[in-house]
Design a protein around this motif. Sequence first.
Motif, PDB file in Angstrom:
ATOM      1  N   VAL A  22      42.021  36.997  38.477  1.00 29.53           N
ATOM      2  CA  VAL A  22      42.922  37.233  39.358  1.00 29.53           C
ATOM      3  C   VAL A  22      42.749  35.851  40.325  1.00 29.53           C
ATOM      4  O   VAL A  22      41.522  36.003  41.370  1.00 29.53           O
ATOM      5  CB  VAL A  22      43.163  38.486  40.100  1.00 29.53           C
ATOM      6  N   MET A  49      51.127  45.596  42.273  1.00 26.77           N
ATOM      7  CA  MET A  49      50.412  44.367  43.157  1.00 26.77           C
ATOM      8  C   MET A  49      50.828  43.870  44.369  1.00 26.77           C
ATOM      9  O   MET A  49      49.966  43.596  45.125  1.00 26.77           O
ATOM     10  CB  MET A  49      50.500  43.131  41.988  1.00 26.77           C
ATOM     11  N   ILE A  64      49.777  34.145  43.423  1.00 26.48           N
ATOM     12  CA  ILE A  64      48.978  34.996  42.811  1.00 26.48           C
ATOM     13  C   ILE A  64      49.114  34.451  41.311  1.00 26.48           C
ATOM     14  O   ILE A  64      50.157  34.479  40.525  1.00 26.48           O
ATOM     15  CB  ILE A  64      49.375  36.344  42.852  1.00 26.48           C
ATOM     16  N   ILE A  66      47.381  35.453  37.390  1.00 25.68           N
ATOM     17  CA  ILE A  66      46.526  36.472  36.769  1.00 25.68           C
ATOM     18  C   ILE A  66      46.535  35.843  35.090  1.00 25.68           C
ATOM     19  O   ILE A  66      47.627  35.889  34.542  1.00 25.68           O
ATOM     20  CB  ILE A  66      47.325  37.925  36.714  1.00 25.68           C
ATOM     21  N   GLU A 134      42.920  46.262  39.080  1.00 25.04           N
ATOM     22  CA  GLU A 134      42.851  46.584  40.611  1.00 25.04           C
ATOM     23  C   GLU A 134      41.510  45.922  41.172  1.00 25.04           C
ATOM     24  O   GLU A 134      41.672  45.266  42.358  1.00 25.04           O
ATOM     25  CB  GLU A 134      42.942  48.188  40.759  1.00 25.04           C
ATOM     26  N   PHE A 137      41.714  42.484  41.693  1.00 17.86           N
ATOM     27  CA  PHE A 137      42.484  42.299  42.830  1.00 17.86           C
ATOM     28  C   PHE A 137      41.888  42.305  44.027  1.00 17.86           C
ATOM     29  O   PHE A 137      41.838  41.272  44.975  1.00 17.86           O
ATOM     30  CB  PHE A 137      43.961  43.229  42.895  1.00 17.86           C
TER      31      PHE A 137
END
Length: 292
Positions: A22, A49, A64, A66, A134, A137
């Motif tokens: 990420v 997110m 962002i 990913i 997560e 992130f």
Amino acid sequence: MIRSMTGFGRGSVDNPKGSFVVEIKTVNHRYCDLNIRMPKSFMPIEDRMRKLVQKSVKRGKVDIFITQGNYENKNVTAVLDQGLADSYVKCLKELKERYNIKESISLGLISKFPDIITVKQTEENLDEIWDILEPAFNEAIHMLLNMREKEGIKLKNNVILKCNSIKKSLEGIDDKSDIIVEEFRCKLNNRLKDLINDNELDETRIAMEVAIFADKSCIDEEIVRLSSHIIQFKDTLELDEPVGRKLDFILQEMNREANTIASKSTNLEITKLTLNIKNEIEKIREQIQNIE
């Protein structure tokens, strides 16, 4: 704590069930403009997110990215359409007999026909994916905030120096403001003496003109308000919340007072000091455009 709107953060996770990277990049923006580039299969958890990032980032253009690493995808299987394959083989046999074709029917030939073998992807467990994703992130957000805070400290220190410069110039204006009326009285008196040969002047008239000028040229209120705005600006820099918009508003009021002082000024030194103030205000304005 003051934060810049410019920053970068990166987080990664390597799990037998999934490998992800990420990356979050932010630049200045009037609002919070958030864009996510991710695998299409993750779209159902996009809202999670966004909420996670928006807890920490209040302003800025946020991009962002990913990236999903290569790993064994147990959710993808090849499916044979046996009925369709039987139909193709039957047709090929009929063609072979009708036209006396000696070539054999091969597996490679049959497998090339469309829809004989298709790839089927079963729905992923998005809760499981989010549990893996997560932490990456959070790592990216933590790195991003650290960078934004470091940049924010630099911006804050630079802006405070400029506020101190404005204050010093304002103190110089305050020291000289008291002599403006006396200078005007002397200039008016000398001019009238040049115009009147007998040098007999109407002191009452002169006093009246001086009083009118003093009322129009008085900058005491502007000096007090601008001093108050400087204090308020510095106090706002110490708040533990996004303050970019508030700083911009205070700066507008500071510029308004500086313009009023400039319009009332008849003294060259005060004009120069006012120009210095306006110049510093513009420099601060450029800096706070990048404060969250």
